[in-house]
Design a protein around this motif. Structure first.
Motif, PDB file in Angstrom:
ATOM      1  N   ASP A  72       0.539  -0.670  -0.223  1.00 11.64           N
ATOM      2  CA  ASP A  72      -0.062  -0.096  -0.205  1.00 11.64           C
ATOM      3  C   ASP A  72       0.918   1.411  -0.143  1.00 11.64           C
ATOM      4  OD1 ASP A  72      -1.830   2.079   0.007  1.00 11.64           O
ATOM      5  OD2 ASP A  72      -2.689   1.656   2.611  1.00 11.64           O
ATOM      6  N   GLU A  73       0.847   1.904  -0.663  1.00 10.75           N
ATOM      7  CA  GLU A  73       2.244   3.405  -1.030  1.00 10.75           C
ATOM      8  C   GLU A  73       1.066   4.102  -0.511  1.00 10.75           C
ATOM      9  OE1 GLU A  73       2.931   4.027  -5.023  1.00 10.75           O
ATOM     10  OE2 GLU A  73       3.736   2.308  -6.099  1.00 10.75           O
ATOM     11  N   ASN A  74      -0.616   4.307  -0.119  1.00 10.81           N
ATOM     12  CA  ASN A  74      -0.739   5.143   0.436  1.00 10.81           C
ATOM     13  C   ASN A  74      -0.402   5.665   1.790  1.00 10.81           C
ATOM     14  OD1 ASN A  74      -2.048   7.318   1.782  1.00 10.81           O
ATOM     15  ND2 ASN A  74      -4.091   6.380   1.486  1.00 10.81           N
ATOM     16  N   PHE A  75       0.519   6.313   3.016  1.00 12.60           N
ATOM     17  CA  PHE A  75       0.681   6.128   4.008  1.00 12.60           C
ATOM     18  C   PHE A  75       0.192   6.290   5.127  1.00 12.60           C
ATOM     19  CE2 PHE A  75       4.476   9.046   1.862  1.00 12.60           C
ATOM     20  CZ  PHE A  75       4.110   9.756   2.574  1.00 12.60           C
ATOM     21  N   GLY A  76      -0.906   7.214   4.595  1.00 17.02           N
ATOM     22  CA  GLY A  76      -1.980   7.636   5.858  1.00 17.02           C
ATOM     23  C   GLY A  76      -1.578   9.256   6.107  1.00 17.02           C
ATOM     24  N   THR A  77      -1.487   9.657   7.214  1.00 12.50           N
ATOM     25  CA  THR A  77      -1.539  11.302   7.398  1.00 12.50           C
ATOM     26  C   THR A  77      -0.509  11.839   8.779  1.00 12.50           C
ATOM     27  OG1 THR A  77      -3.843  11.310   9.265  1.00 12.50           O
ATOM     28  CG2 THR A  77      -4.043  11.549   6.615  1.00 12.50           C
ATOM     29  N   VAL A  78      -0.076  10.734   9.029  1.00  6.18           N
ATOM     30  CA  VAL A  78       0.763  10.783   9.874  1.00  6.18           C
ATOM     31  C   VAL A  78       2.037  11.593   9.619  1.00  6.18           C
ATOM     32  CG1 VAL A  78       2.354   9.380  11.584  1.00  6.18           C
ATOM     33  CG2 VAL A  78      -0.132   8.417  11.364  1.00  6.18           C
ATOM     34  N   ARG A  79       2.179  12.714  10.235  1.00 11.44           N
ATOM     35  CA  ARG A  79       4.213  13.743   9.535  1.00 11.44           C
ATOM     36  C   ARG A  79       4.285  13.479  11.350  1.00 11.44           C
ATOM     37  NH1 ARG A  79       1.469  12.392   6.408  1.00 11.44           N
ATOM     38  NH2 ARG A  79       0.872  13.854   4.654  1.00 11.44           N
ATOM     39  N   PRO A  80       5.533  13.417  11.162  1.00  7.93           N
ATOM     40  CA  PRO A  80       5.823  13.701   9.648  1.00  7.93           C
ATOM     41  C   PRO A  80       6.394  12.500   9.230  1.00  7.93           C
ATOM     42  CG  PRO A  80       8.018  13.346  11.873  1.00  7.93           C
ATOM     43  CD  PRO A  80       6.754  13.967  11.906  1.00  7.93           C
ATOM     44  N   ALA A  81       5.762  11.979   7.790  1.00 11.74           N
ATOM     45  CA  ALA A  81       6.520  10.889   6.643  1.00 11.74           C
ATOM     46  C   ALA A  81       7.871  10.614   6.736  1.00 11.74           C
ATOM     47  CB  ALA A  81       5.933  11.549   5.539  1.00 11.74           C
ATOM     48  N   VAL A  82       7.446   8.982   7.348  1.00 10.42           N
ATOM     49  CA  VAL A  82       8.624   8.614   7.111  1.00 10.42           C
ATOM     50  C   VAL A  82       8.592   6.901   6.251  1.00 10.42           C
ATOM     51  CG1 VAL A  82       9.650   9.672   9.426  1.00 10.42           C
ATOM     52  CG2 VAL A  82       8.574   7.272   9.272  1.00 10.42           C
ATOM     53  N   VAL A  83       9.699   6.809   5.694  1.00 13.01           N
ATOM     54  CA  VAL A  83      10.151   5.492   5.306  1.00 13.01           C
ATOM     55  C   VAL A  83      10.513   3.937   6.097  1.00 13.01           C
ATOM     56  CG1 VAL A  83      10.099   6.647   2.997  1.00 13.01           C
ATOM     57  CG2 VAL A  83      12.099   6.177   4.469  1.00 13.01           C
ATOM     58  N   GLY A  84      10.955   4.469   7.566  1.00 14.22           N
ATOM     59  CA  GLY A  84      11.165   3.067   8.473  1.00 14.22           C
ATOM     60  C   GLY A  84      11.212   4.267  10.030  1.00 14.22           C
ATOM     61  N   HIS A  85      11.786   3.837  10.313  1.00 13.19           N
ATOM     62  CA  HIS A  85      12.029   2.901  11.973  1.00 13.19           C
ATOM     63  C   HIS A  85      13.170   2.446  12.087  1.00 13.19           C
ATOM     64  CE1 HIS A  85       8.498   6.252  12.838  1.00 13.19           C
ATOM     65  NE2 HIS A  85       7.833   4.842  11.822  1.00 13.19           N
ATOM     66  N   VAL A  86      14.101   3.271  13.392  1.00 16.36           N
ATOM     67  CA  VAL A  86      15.051   2.588  14.041  1.00 16.36           C
ATOM     68  C   VAL A  86      14.435   1.500  14.746  1.00 16.36           C
ATOM     69  CG1 VAL A  86      17.229   2.357  15.696  1.00 16.36           C
ATOM     70  CG2 VAL A  86      16.559   3.838  13.576  1.00 16.36           C
ATOM     71  N   VAL A  87      14.320   0.421  15.468  1.00 11.99           N
ATOM     72  CA  VAL A  87      13.268  -1.001  16.604  1.00 11.99           C
ATOM     73  C   VAL A  87      14.584  -0.599  17.325  1.00 11.99           C
ATOM     74  CG1 VAL A  87      11.832  -0.769  13.953  1.00 11.99           C
ATOM     75  CG2 VAL A  87      13.726  -2.535  14.191  1.00 11.99           C
ATOM     76  N   GLN A  88      15.532  -0.949  17.146  1.00 14.09           N
ATOM     77  CA  GLN A  88      16.382  -1.109  17.726  1.00 14.09           C
ATOM     78  C   GLN A  88      17.876  -0.613  18.148  1.00 14.09           C
ATOM     79  OE1 GLN A  88      17.190  -6.258  17.728  1.00 14.09           O
ATOM     80  NE2 GLN A  88      19.029  -5.495  19.096  1.00 14.09           N
ATOM     81  N   MET A  89      18.779  -0.186  19.673  1.00 10.49           N
ATOM     82  CA  MET A  89      19.752   0.882  19.051  1.00 10.49           C
ATOM     83  C   MET A  89      21.545  -0.541  19.735  1.00 10.49           C
ATOM     84  SD  MET A  89      20.163   2.845  17.597  1.00 10.49           S
ATOM     85  CE  MET A  89      21.780   3.605  17.942  1.00 10.49           C
ATOM     86  N   VAL A  97      12.737  -0.755   6.742  1.00  8.81           N
ATOM     87  CA  VAL A  97      12.264  -0.150   6.267  1.00  8.81           C
ATOM     88  C   VAL A  97      10.735  -0.767   5.581  1.00  8.81           C
ATOM     89  CG1 VAL A  97      12.499   1.421   4.050  1.00  8.81           C
ATOM     90  CG2 VAL A  97      14.471   1.575   6.209  1.00  8.81           C
ATOM     91  N   GLY A  98      10.059   0.044   5.409  1.00 11.16           N
ATOM     92  CA  GLY A  98       9.726  -0.783   3.729  1.00 11.16           C
ATOM     93  C   GLY A  98       9.036   1.043   2.526  1.00 11.16           C
ATOM     94  N   ILE A  99       9.339  -0.186   1.122  1.00 12.53           N
ATOM     95  CA  ILE A  99       9.399   0.618   0.009  1.00 12.53           C
ATOM     96  C   ILE A  99       8.788   0.048  -0.918  1.00 12.53           C
ATOM     97  CG2 ILE A  99      11.657   1.442   0.592  1.00 12.53           C
ATOM     98  CD1 ILE A  99      12.535  -0.832  -1.455  1.00 12.53           C
ATOM     99  N   PRO A 100       7.925   0.623  -1.867  1.00 18.98           N
ATOM    100  CA  PRO A 100       7.143   1.036  -2.869  1.00 18.98           C
ATOM    101  C   PRO A 100       7.823  -0.579  -3.624  1.00 18.98           C
ATOM    102  CG  PRO A 100       7.890   3.138  -2.181  1.00 18.98           C
ATOM    103  CD  PRO A 100       8.211   2.616  -1.931  1.00 18.98           C
ATOM    104  N   THR A 101       6.673  -1.225  -4.298  1.00 23.24           N
ATOM    105  CA  THR A 101       6.547  -2.768  -5.138  1.00 23.24           C
ATOM    106  C   THR A 101       8.186  -1.997  -6.313  1.00 23.24           C
ATOM    107  OG1 THR A 101       4.339  -3.467  -4.743  1.00 23.24           O
ATOM    108  CG2 THR A 101       6.154  -4.340  -6.560  1.00 23.24           C
ATOM    109  N   ARG A 102       7.363  -1.373  -6.848  1.00 21.38           N
ATOM    110  CA  ARG A 102       8.399  -1.223  -8.059  1.00 21.38           C
ATOM    111  C   ARG A 102       9.717  -0.512  -7.648  1.00 21.38           C
ATOM    112  NH1 ARG A 102       7.942   4.650  -7.590  1.00 21.38           N
ATOM    113  NH2 ARG A 102       6.676   5.163  -7.720  1.00 21.38           N
ATOM    114  N   ASP A 103       9.846  -0.496  -7.106  1.00 18.78           N
ATOM    115  CA  ASP A 103      11.460   0.674  -5.587  1.00 18.78           C
ATOM    116  C   ASP A 103      11.913  -0.566  -4.816  1.00 18.78           C
ATOM    117  OD1 ASP A 103      11.329   2.838  -6.328  1.00 18.78           O
ATOM    118  OD2 ASP A 103      10.526   3.272  -4.942  1.00 18.78           O
ATOM    119  N   PHE A 104      11.135  -1.635  -4.146  1.00 22.16           N
ATOM    120  CA  PHE A 104      11.958  -2.605  -4.160  1.00 22.16           C
ATOM    121  C   PHE A 104      12.595  -3.948  -5.115  1.00 22.16           C
ATOM    122  CE2 PHE A 104      11.151  -7.207  -2.799  1.00 22.16           C
ATOM    123  CZ  PHE A 104      11.705  -7.520  -1.117  1.00 22.16           C
ATOM    124  N   ASP A 105      11.517  -4.106  -6.103  1.00 21.56           N
ATOM    125  CA  ASP A 105      12.005  -4.878  -7.858  1.00 21.56           C
ATOM    126  C   ASP A 105      13.935  -3.826  -8.155  1.00 21.56           C
ATOM    127  OD1 ASP A 105      10.012  -6.396  -7.155  1.00 21.56           O
ATOM    128  OD2 ASP A 105       8.876  -4.787  -8.890  1.00 21.56           O
TER     129      ASP A 105
END
Length: 144
Positions: A72-89, A97-105
């Motif tokens: 799903d390329e629509n990532f909603g209304t959450v701001r700031p818009a991001v492509v991913g998260h650091v989940v552990q340090m 990171v989640g990227i659209p299908t064409r970029d993932f390919d």
């Protein structure tokens, strides 16, 4: 006496170049709704990029970036818009990171061909071992 308005705090971003040490590709297939009249195949693929930061972040130099296909390329209304998260340090920095299908390919082709050798990551300063990632890049030569 007039009160001073407090604005939103400025978000500081850390920008790091990453030298990729190894790339692992994963693919899984399963059957969705196996008991229904029309079962479907369901598949997921992801890439795990392991590397080293050019400068430490919170005393960590090792980074694992898990890249998933985002259907799903629509990532909603959450701001700031991001492509991913650091989940552990710790013990290493882990980024999802989640990227659209064409970029993932395209990323999959770089990884499968052994050409994914460098990455670039922009992230907010980690707070409580997590941070937002507004930008990530992958390449076959150093990114400046």
């Amino acid at each position: 006496m007039a009160q001073n308005k407090r604005g939103r705090p400025r978000v500081e971003h850390l920008i790091r170049a990453i030298e990729v040490r190894s790339v692992h590709v994963h693919m899984s297939m399963s059957v969705e709704d196996a008991k229904s009249l029309s079962p479907r195949h369901s598949g997921r693929a992801w890439i795990e990029v392991r590397g080293l930061f050019d400068e430490p972040v919170k005393a960590q130099t090792e980074v694992f970036i898990s890249v998933h296909e985002e259907l799903d390329e629509n990532f909603g209304t959450v701001r700031p818009a991001v492509v991913g998260h650091v989940v552990q340090m710790r013990p290493e920095c882990r980024v999802v990171v989640g990227i659209p299908t064409r970029d993932f390919d395209r990323a999959w082709t770089l990884a499968a061909g052994g050409r994914l050798t460098h990455a670039w990551l922009s992230m907010a300063v980690p707070h409580y071992n997590s941070a937002a990632v507004p930008s990530v890049s992958f390449a076959n030569e150093p990114i400046e």
